[in-house]
Enzyme design. Structure first.
Site, PDB file in Angstrom:
ATOM      1  N   LYS A   1      54.425  42.527  55.960  1.00  0.00           N
ATOM      2  CA  LYS A   1      53.118  43.165  55.752  1.00  0.00           C
ATOM      3  C   LYS A   1      53.264  44.237  54.671  1.00  0.00           C
ATOM      4  CE  LYS A   1      49.473  44.885  58.859  1.00  0.00           C
ATOM      5  NZ  LYS A   1      49.261  45.308  60.257  1.00  0.00           N
ATOM      6  N   LEU A   2      52.388  44.152  53.690  1.00  0.00           N
ATOM      7  CA  LEU A   2      52.488  45.016  52.500  1.00  0.00           C
ATOM      8  C   LEU A   2      51.145  45.674  52.221  1.00  0.00           C
ATOM      9  CD1 LEU A   2      54.060  42.086  50.536  1.00  0.00           C
ATOM     10  CD2 LEU A   2      55.326  44.211  50.964  1.00  0.00           C
TER      11      LEU A   2
END
Ligand code: G3P
Length: 196
Positions: free
Chosen positions: A83-84
């Site tokens: 997750k970015l």
């Protein structure tokens, strides 16, 4: 529509996974903190409770830091989804990780053009933040509809993951607007089945 549960509470995840209706899990640094457990240890346990993707979020703000954290998180299990944040560095990391074959979830999306950028970066999931938009007096569902139209116009494979879901109606409206996935807090997910 796929249902992910938005929590790092393993007891809640186990209970929901047992129903056979759970397709994955999303976590974030606040949820990990709330679990009072080490991120590596709790993420590994969660990955063993579902065959679906488990989003684990990087905390670095720059590309190099994100890539180093992603390398460590990706080692935890095959179903880890990195997750970015939706920043230029986050998109650059997304492109690099997607090219390496990793699943990615680009989070903190508040506009349709941001979602377009995430699709161009090869994101597996884009997470528009419905509840937070509602908090600002902006209609989160309009954003889901806009992203659906844009992704369909260009046949992008990026899946729309409705996030920051707070109510049963958020889930219903996201489904009507064509979101592929909703990530839902455990109490709201259980409330989907209830009616007075
Ligand atoms: O899915 C993102 C979520 O954890 C944030 O939710 O309710 O804090 O905006 P909320």
């Amino acid at each position: 529509m796929k249902f992910f549960v938005d929590t790092a509470d393993v007891d809640e995840i186990r209970e929901l996974a047992d129903t056979g209706l759970l397709d994955g899990v999303t976590t974030n640094p606040s949820l990990i903190l709330k679990s009072c457990r080490n991120i590596m240890e709790v993420t590994k346990e969660i990955c063993g409770l579902t065959d679906g993707p488990v989003s684990a979020e990087v905390t670095a703000m720059n590309y190099d830091g994100m890539m180093s954290e992603a390398a460590v998180l990706a080692e935890i299990a095959d179903n880890v989804c990195i997750k970015l944040p939706l920043t230029m560095d986050g998109l650059k990391a997304c492109k690099a990780l997607a090219t390496q074959g990793h699943q990615t979830n680009v989070t903190l999306c508040f506009s349709a053009t941001q979602a377009l950028m995430a699709a161009k970066a090869g994101a597996t999931y884009i997470s528009p933040f419905i509840g937070r938009l509602d908090d600002m007096g902006i209609d989160g569902m309009e954003l889901i509809e806009d992203i659906r139209t844009i992704y369909d116009n260009y046949d992008y494979d990026t899946q729309i993951l409705a996030a920051s879901i707070r109510t049963v109606n958020h889930v219903k409206d996201s489904a009507i607007a064509g979101a592929d996935v909703a990530t839902i807090p455990p109490s709201t997910l259980k409330a989907l089945v209830k009616h007075p």
